[in-house]
Design an enzyme around this catalytic site. Sequence first.
Site, PDB file in Angstrom:
ATOM      1  N   HIS A  56       0.852  -1.201   0.000  1.00 12.60           N
ATOM      2  CA  HIS A  56       0.000   0.000   0.000  1.00 12.60           C
ATOM      3  C   HIS A  56       0.878   1.238   0.000  1.00 12.60           C
ATOM      4  O   HIS A  56       2.098   1.144   0.107  1.00 12.60           O
ATOM      5  CB  HIS A  56      -1.001  -0.018   1.157  1.00 12.60           C
ATOM      6  CG  HIS A  56      -0.396   0.127   2.528  1.00 12.60           C
ATOM      7  ND1 HIS A  56       0.412  -0.826   3.089  1.00 12.60           N
ATOM      8  CD2 HIS A  56      -0.491   1.123   3.447  1.00 12.60           C
ATOM      9  CE1 HIS A  56       0.770  -0.440   4.299  1.00 12.60           C
ATOM     10  NE2 HIS A  56       0.245   0.755   4.542  1.00 12.60           N
ATOM     11  N   HIS A  58       1.458   3.949   1.894  1.00 12.73           N
ATOM     12  CA  HIS A  58       2.000   4.742   3.005  1.00 12.73           C
ATOM     13  C   HIS A  58       3.528   4.850   2.942  1.00 12.73           C
ATOM     14  O   HIS A  58       4.216   3.894   2.584  1.00 12.73           O
ATOM     15  CB  HIS A  58       1.564   4.155   4.347  1.00 12.73           C
ATOM     16  CG  HIS A  58       0.119   4.442   4.655  1.00 12.73           C
ATOM     17  ND1 HIS A  58      -0.614   3.704   5.549  1.00 12.73           N
ATOM     18  CD2 HIS A  58      -0.720   5.398   4.180  1.00 12.73           C
ATOM     19  CE1 HIS A  58      -1.843   4.201   5.618  1.00 12.73           C
ATOM     20  NE2 HIS A  58      -1.938   5.219   4.781  1.00 12.73           N
ATOM     21  N   ASP A  60       5.880   4.848   5.074  1.00 15.50           N
ATOM     22  CA  ASP A  60       6.750   3.915   5.803  1.00 15.50           C
ATOM     23  C   ASP A  60       6.809   2.539   5.128  1.00 15.50           C
ATOM     24  O   ASP A  60       7.481   1.635   5.616  1.00 15.50           O
ATOM     25  CB  ASP A  60       6.336   3.799   7.286  1.00 15.50           C
ATOM     26  CG  ASP A  60       4.940   3.239   7.487  1.00 15.50           C
ATOM     27  OD1 ASP A  60       4.041   3.564   6.694  1.00 15.50           O
ATOM     28  OD2 ASP A  60       4.740   2.467   8.451  1.00 15.50           O
ATOM     29  N   HIS A  61       6.134   2.408   3.988  1.00 15.94           N
ATOM     30  CA  HIS A  61       6.181   1.159   3.208  1.00 15.94           C
ATOM     31  C   HIS A  61       6.820   1.352   1.836  1.00 15.94           C
ATOM     32  O   HIS A  61       7.274   0.385   1.231  1.00 15.94           O
ATOM     33  CB  HIS A  61       4.771   0.573   3.043  1.00 15.94           C
ATOM     34  CG  HIS A  61       4.179   0.141   4.351  1.00 15.94           C
ATOM     35  ND1 HIS A  61       4.009  -1.172   4.696  1.00 15.94           N
ATOM     36  CD2 HIS A  61       3.777   0.863   5.421  1.00 15.94           C
ATOM     37  CE1 HIS A  61       3.519  -1.250   5.924  1.00 15.94           C
ATOM     38  NE2 HIS A  61       3.364  -0.028   6.380  1.00 15.94           N
ATOM     39  N   HIS A 114      -7.474  -0.543   5.598  1.00 17.96           N
ATOM     40  CA  HIS A 114      -6.431   0.361   6.111  1.00 17.96           C
ATOM     41  C   HIS A 114      -6.204   1.472   5.083  1.00 17.96           C
ATOM     42  O   HIS A 114      -6.227   2.650   5.406  1.00 17.96           O
ATOM     43  CB  HIS A 114      -5.168  -0.443   6.363  1.00 17.96           C
ATOM     44  CG  HIS A 114      -3.985   0.364   6.803  1.00 17.96           C
ATOM     45  ND1 HIS A 114      -3.921   0.981   8.024  1.00 17.96           N
ATOM     46  CD2 HIS A 114      -2.821   0.651   6.170  1.00 17.96           C
ATOM     47  CE1 HIS A 114      -2.760   1.615   8.131  1.00 17.96           C
ATOM     48  NE2 HIS A 114      -2.081   1.431   7.020  1.00 17.96           N
ATOM     49  N   ASP A 131      -0.206  -3.689   6.351  1.00 20.96           N
ATOM     50  CA  ASP A 131      -0.861  -3.144   7.548  1.00 20.96           C
ATOM     51  C   ASP A 131      -2.325  -3.552   7.633  1.00 20.96           C
ATOM     52  O   ASP A 131      -3.138  -2.855   8.237  1.00 20.96           O
ATOM     53  CB  ASP A 131      -0.777  -1.606   7.546  1.00 20.96           C
ATOM     54  CG  ASP A 131       0.616  -1.099   7.847  1.00 20.96           C
ATOM     55  OD1 ASP A 131       1.508  -1.913   8.153  1.00 20.96           O
ATOM     56  OD2 ASP A 131       0.812   0.127   7.770  1.00 20.96           O
ATOM     57  N   HIS A 169       4.533  -4.611  11.067  1.00 22.68           N
ATOM     58  CA  HIS A 169       4.903  -3.883  12.293  1.00 22.68           C
ATOM     59  C   HIS A 169       5.017  -4.831  13.489  1.00 22.68           C
ATOM     60  O   HIS A 169       4.322  -5.839  13.552  1.00 22.68           O
ATOM     61  CB  HIS A 169       3.848  -2.816  12.636  1.00 22.68           C
ATOM     62  CG  HIS A 169       3.859  -1.627  11.732  1.00 22.68           C
ATOM     63  ND1 HIS A 169       4.694  -0.545  11.928  1.00 22.68           N
ATOM     64  CD2 HIS A 169       3.138  -1.354  10.620  1.00 22.68           C
ATOM     65  CE1 HIS A 169       4.472   0.360  10.975  1.00 22.68           C
ATOM     66  NE2 HIS A 169       3.528  -0.110  10.160  1.00 22.68           N
TER      67      HIS A 169
HETATM   68 ZN   LIG Z   1      -0.018   1.798   6.463  1.00 18.99          ZN
END
Ligand SMILES: [Zn+2]
Length: 258
Positions: A56, A58, A60-61, A114, A131, A169
Amino acid sequence: MLQVTPVRAFSDNYIWLIHSPRNSRRVVAVDPGDAAPVEQALANSKLELGAILLTHHHADHVGGVAVLLHKHAVPVFGPASEAVPGNPVRLREGDAVALNELGLQFEVLDVPGHTAGHIAYVGHGAVFCGDTLFSAGCGRLFEGTAEQMAGSLAKLASLPDDTSVYCAHEYTVSNLLFGLAVEPNNDETRTYLEECRSRRAQDKATVPSSMRRERNVNPFLRCHKETVKQAAEARAGRGLNRTEIFAVIRQWKDGFRA
Ligand SMILES: [Zn+2]
């Protein structure tokens, strides 16, 4: 069995390196939110990057994709309906990722909730679920509805018991504390919490988990259980249907401090 190495990033992210069954020095990186720890892991273990999979959009990915591509000319795969870097092959449910040279193949599931276009990769007895599903928890509903997320989790929960669950995570201990708030008499949750606390005390990862474990301890996969239904209804003060049960415990978790 797939060989998979975790790379830690930021405070609690895992970037997974999937080793090629044909040549264990060649790896596929899942959700490289940061390039530096990936480069370090590649250098330390003399590994070579073969492809990048994204679940996805985001940061942090996906934040490390552009930098990694400067050095490694590798294919990138990502969700069809989200803007992600690296000019990816765009995937939706029913598509497959065939990395024949690496001996790796994954099927794609749409798992919105998410984010609206979140996907998961399933193959070789493993799921890389970003996530969407965490060990003993699930992602927050940033873009999707409770109904969508409950549907996505049901899809993941239908995978075989021995499927390894590679989430993105390290949230397991706090998720299990919440799980005990929902189901105080769930013995497996209590036992698993002690096991995970001990792993964390040794600075070890608690993931991957297994789908069998998740079905037994993850309250978000247990909305059909009488214990979870009763806890959610007590919280809401009224009778709830399955989707409402999920929505109530998701909201409960949003405000939960262990
Ligand atoms: Zn995420």
